[in-house]
Design an enzyme around this catalytic site. Structure first.
Site, PDB file in Angstrom:
ATOM      1  N   CYS A   1       0.689  -0.967  -0.109  1.00 52.03           N
ATOM      2  CA  CYS A   1       0.074   0.058   0.067  1.00 52.03           C
ATOM      3  C   CYS A   1       0.944   1.308   0.406  1.00 52.03           C
ATOM      4  CB  CYS A   1      -0.500   0.399   1.304  1.00 52.03           C
ATOM      5  SG  CYS A   1       0.281  -0.100   2.695  1.00 52.03           S
TER       6      CYS A   1
ATOM      7  N   HIS B   1       5.246  -5.738   8.574  1.00 51.45           N
ATOM      8  CA  HIS B   1       4.846  -7.006   9.044  1.00 51.45           C
ATOM      9  C   HIS B   1       5.310  -7.887   8.199  1.00 51.45           C
ATOM     10  CE1 HIS B   1       2.201  -5.667  12.547  1.00 51.45           C
ATOM     11  NE2 HIS B   1       2.892  -6.666  12.732  1.00 51.45           N
TER      12      HIS B   1
ATOM     13  N   GLU C   1      -0.510  -0.814  16.474  1.00 57.19           N
ATOM     14  CA  GLU C   1      -1.046   0.807  16.104  1.00 57.19           C
ATOM     15  C   GLU C   1      -1.786   0.826  17.152  1.00 57.19           C
ATOM     16  OE1 GLU C   1      -3.518   0.108  12.136  1.00 57.19           O
ATOM     17  OE2 GLU C   1      -5.235   1.389  12.906  1.00 57.19           O
TER      18      GLU C   1
ATOM     19  N   THR D   1      -6.769   0.687  11.204  1.00 59.23           N
ATOM     20  CA  THR D   1      -6.688   0.689  10.235  1.00 59.23           C
ATOM     21  C   THR D   1      -7.269  -0.518   9.121  1.00 59.23           C
ATOM     22  OG1 THR D   1      -4.375   0.675   9.878  1.00 59.23           O
ATOM     23  CG2 THR D   1      -5.548   3.237   9.595  1.00 59.23           C
TER      24      THR D   1
ATOM     25  N   SER E   1      -2.507  -8.036  10.257  1.00 63.65           N
ATOM     26  CA  SER E   1      -3.620  -8.236  10.552  1.00 63.65           C
ATOM     27  C   SER E   1      -4.529  -8.197   9.034  1.00 63.65           C
ATOM     28  CB  SER E   1      -3.913  -6.711  11.431  1.00 63.65           C
ATOM     29  OG  SER E   1      -4.657  -6.724  11.382  1.00 63.65           O
ATOM     30  N   ASN E   2      -3.474  -7.441   8.375  1.00 64.52           N
ATOM     31  CA  ASN E   2      -4.582  -6.831   7.014  1.00 64.52           C
ATOM     32  C   ASN E   2      -4.262  -7.716   6.058  1.00 64.52           C
ATOM     33  OD1 ASN E   2      -2.772  -5.776   4.827  1.00 64.52           O
ATOM     34  ND2 ASN E   2      -1.878  -5.458   6.417  1.00 64.52           N
TER      35      ASN E   2
HETATM   36  S1  SF4 Z   1      -2.792   2.204   7.146  1.00 68.97           S
HETATM   37 FE1  SF4 Z   1      -1.577   0.556   6.549  1.00 68.97          FE
HETATM   38  S2  SF4 Z   1      -2.432  -0.106   5.028  1.00 68.97           S
HETATM   39 FE2  SF4 Z   1      -3.321   1.870   4.492  1.00 68.97          FE
HETATM   40  S3  SF4 Z   1      -1.827   2.908   3.650  1.00 68.97           S
HETATM   41 FE3  SF4 Z   1      -0.574   2.915   5.945  1.00 68.97          FE
HETATM   42  S4  SF4 Z   1       0.065   1.367   6.219  1.00 68.97           S
HETATM   43 FE4  SF4 Z   1      -0.856   0.968   4.299  1.00 68.97          FE
END
Ligand code: SF4
Length: 278
Positions: free
Chosen positions: A12, A36, A122, A158, A215-216
């Protein structure tokens, strides 16, 4: 068998940004894993001499500390500054946002409720910005029997699913006079989730690539599994089991937000090579 990548997958914006920052700060160390993904962390160490420290107390005056994408607790940041450590902030702006909301809304007298995992770095960071602490919940059940003020500010980790976040918001709204709901779920996660949902409805087998502690990545896997029984979560090509692909026509592939393209490509190459050889 055909292999199809999800429309949106992998790194991302926040992770791309953090890696660039780390590459530009050679001979530094990140506080906590920058992302991660252990393989990418090894690469940064090998090619850019960017080390890793799990404890902020190990940084001394003059050291350079790169703050991980998920951010760190406010008091630890202050300690680093006080010790004159050079702080390079790679916290994703989408994580900085809920930190700011917690600080601002708690100063304005709101009780802070965070929808997320209390043990996740986070959330430890985000929570620390609430002046008088925050309540971290994973479902409406955690809100039963809890006494809160009339004014509530709600933020989400997030990487959480919007559907689950709405359940928490729907529980709070009829029970309190003022509930401010902030959409802190990041689009990158949402795009990757939507794409995996679409693809897993058509695929016979789904491979989700990413760190097992991400987690994502786990969210992507859960969505895939909801739609496709033969869904597997792997960190790299060494975990592939080629029986998964027997008699399958469409293999869908997606990857978590911390998974580099070079790992994804190795998985694809490996599947193609072995399956075509069968
Ligand atoms: S919140 Fe997490 S998933 Fe979203 S852009 Fe930032 S690092 Fe990437």
């Amino acid at each position: 068998m055909r292999i199809e990548l999800a429309e949106s997958y992998g790194f991302c914006f926040g992770v791309k940004r953090a890696i660039k920052i780390a590459e530009e700060n050679q001979n530094s160390a990140t506080y906590g894993p920058l992302i991660h993904n252990s393989k990418e962390i090894e690469r940064l160490n090998r090619d850019f001499s960017v080390g890793l420290s799990e404890d902020h107390k190990t940084f001394k005056s003059g050291d350079r500390a790169v703050i991980r994408t998920h951010g760190i607790p406010k008091n630890e940041l202050e300690e680093l500054m006080e010790r004159k450590v050079e702080v390079v902030d790679a916290t994703c702006p989408y994580v900085t946002k809920p930190q700011q909301i917690c600080q601002e809304m708690s100063e304005r007298g709101y009780d802070i409720v965070i929808f997320g995992d209390d043990a996740h770095p986070e959330i430890k960071g985000v929570k620390s910005y609430a002046k008088d602490g925050a309540l971290v919940v994973t479902s409406p059940k955690d809100l039963e029997d809890v006494k809160l003020k009339d004014k509530i500010a709600l933020v989400a980790q997030t990487t959480r699913r919007v559907e689950d976040y709405l359940e928490v918001a729907s529980y709070l709204i009829p029970r309190h006079k003022e509930v401010r709901v902030f959409n802190t779920i990041c689009n990158a996660t949402f795009d990757n989730q939507e794409a995996v949902r679409k693809l897993s409805k058509r695929a016979d087998v789904m491979i989700i690539i990413g760190g097992k502690n991400s987690s994502n990545t786990k969210q992507l896997y859960n969505i895939a599994k909801d739609n496709c029984d033969d869904s597997y979560l792997i960190e790299d090509e060494s975990e592939l089991d080629f029986f998964w692909f027997e008699n399958k026509e469409l293999c869908g592939i997606s990857a978590g937000a911390s998974t580099p393209d070079w790992i994804i490509q190795k998985v694809i190459d490996s599947i193609e090579c072995r399956v075509n050889a069968l």
